[in-house]
Design an enzyme around this catalytic site. Sequence first.
Site, PDB file in Angstrom:
ATOM      1  N   HIS A 143       0.832  -1.214   0.000  1.00 38.06           N
ATOM      2  CA  HIS A 143       0.000   0.000   0.000  1.00 38.06           C
ATOM      3  C   HIS A 143       0.866   1.263   0.000  1.00 38.06           C
ATOM      4  O   HIS A 143       0.434   2.305   0.479  1.00 38.06           O
ATOM      5  CB  HIS A 143      -0.941   0.039   1.215  1.00 38.06           C
ATOM      6  N   SER A 264      13.894  22.247 -14.572  1.00 38.48           N
ATOM      7  CA  SER A 264      12.672  22.995 -14.865  1.00 38.48           C
ATOM      8  C   SER A 264      13.083  24.359 -15.359  1.00 38.48           C
ATOM      9  O   SER A 264      14.122  24.890 -14.966  1.00 38.48           O
ATOM     10  CB  SER A 264      11.848  23.107 -13.585  1.00 38.48           C
ATOM     11  N   LYS A 270      15.029  21.751  -9.469  1.00 40.41           N
ATOM     12  CA  LYS A 270      14.386  20.520  -9.956  1.00 40.41           C
ATOM     13  C   LYS A 270      15.297  19.617 -10.764  1.00 40.41           C
ATOM     14  O   LYS A 270      16.103  20.071 -11.568  1.00 40.41           O
ATOM     15  CB  LYS A 270      13.190  20.893 -10.831  1.00 40.41           C
ATOM     16  N   GLU A 277       9.363   8.867 -16.768  1.00 40.82           N
ATOM     17  CA  GLU A 277       7.980   9.298 -17.027  1.00 40.82           C
ATOM     18  C   GLU A 277       7.562   9.035 -18.472  1.00 40.82           C
ATOM     19  O   GLU A 277       6.431   8.619 -18.737  1.00 40.82           O
ATOM     20  CB  GLU A 277       7.827  10.791 -16.721  1.00 40.82           C
TER      21      GLU A 277
END
Length: 444
Positions: A143, A264, A270, A277
């Site tokens: 979980h 970024s 970042k 992704e």
Amino acid sequence: MENTDFEQFIGSFSFDQRLCVADITGSAAHVKMLVKQKILTSSDGKKIISGLNSILKDISKGWKLPKEEDIHYAVEKELIRRIGAVGGKMHTARSRNDQVATDLRIYLRQETNAILELIRRFQKALLEKAQKNTDVIMPSFTHLQPAQPVLASHYLLAYAFMFQRDRERFIDCKKRINVSPLGSAALAGTSFKIDRRYSAKLLGFENICENSLDGVSDRDFAAEFLFCCSTAAVHLTRFCEEIILWLNPEFAYIKIGDKFTSGSSIMPQKRNPDCAEVIRGKAGRIFGDLFALLTIVKSLPLAYNRDLQEDKPPVFDAVDNIKLCLEVAREMTESLEFIKENALKSARKGFVEATEIADYLARKNVPFRTAHAVVKQIVSYALKNSKTLDELTLEEYKKFSKEIEKDIYKRIDVKNIIAEKTSYGGTSLKSSLKQIEILESLLK
Ligand code: ARG
């Protein structure tokens, strides 16, 4: 819409040229069979084969066939341009229907082999990282909540075994790809005395389709191939999701090569895990390819229908993307480094030792359910007093169970917890080494 190019709309030349080599290979085998069966003279056969070879040679140099309705017509027309009308004999006892089905199978067989090798190389990268990180301890999750400490190798090996199943699935699928429909002709077979087994053998097919109607209209093998790609893509997304989580500063278990991330344009701090992704996203289009093909074939009456021509774009798209994703995943894995201290620190958080205390009590004859309840109380006590389980004193433990002795501290040391998971397939070093040994032999 007066200027609609209907020929182009009906045709497939804009997307089927990558079947060119398979098409020429298939035609050459068909012609050799026709010569063996004395349907063509050997001198006609020789002219056709050398014409096909000259086309093949020019294509390998980058030359492009002039545009036709589809790749099959383009090759045939070019052959006739080069050797004259005799080139038209190539199409004796054959139709474009069995021809295109044959080409697609030749093409997919080759791509399956290429994908198998890419999966194997990715598995090797996982295996090598597993071998390197047998001393890295990290938490595992259910979980997505901290569960029990495990070796980082255990995670990597889990993925290596997952991708082993993908290889097995592709190998199995290849059995159904590698069946020759050639000689099914338009759909009914032919009155020429052809030898289907012979052309199949020349083309390296293991078997021939038993029924000509089925032979020309079957695309199951391609749908199955796309399912294999989709399952491998699912596995890649699971792996990439771990990478994305582990790179998050809240986890910070790993580093990967700079080229797999990007910054970024506005937030200077970042480092986004873009490659992982993109792989996660590509899975969506690969599933789409599977569904496109299933939908194209759905409800089609026998035998060939022009709808089937639309089988190629999804197949090619899945081939390109799964190959790319496997390569990127492998390179990203090769660059992966664990930040041992962070992983260990995290493995000590979240009361991951709780199960061990319950097992400890169960070994002292406390029924496991009772032990479970006792440990639940211990955990909420620790939580309330802002202590970790190894910070509780023996007196504190005794308040919950008299059975707990000084040896509990050894029991709940993460290193010991892992060392004792010696059951087959478990996370102890010993069983991890066994898994490494198994994978090594599978990947030879
Ligand atoms: N371009 C067609 C395809 O890709 C070849 C087969 C055409 N056959 C036919 N009967 N029109 O499926």
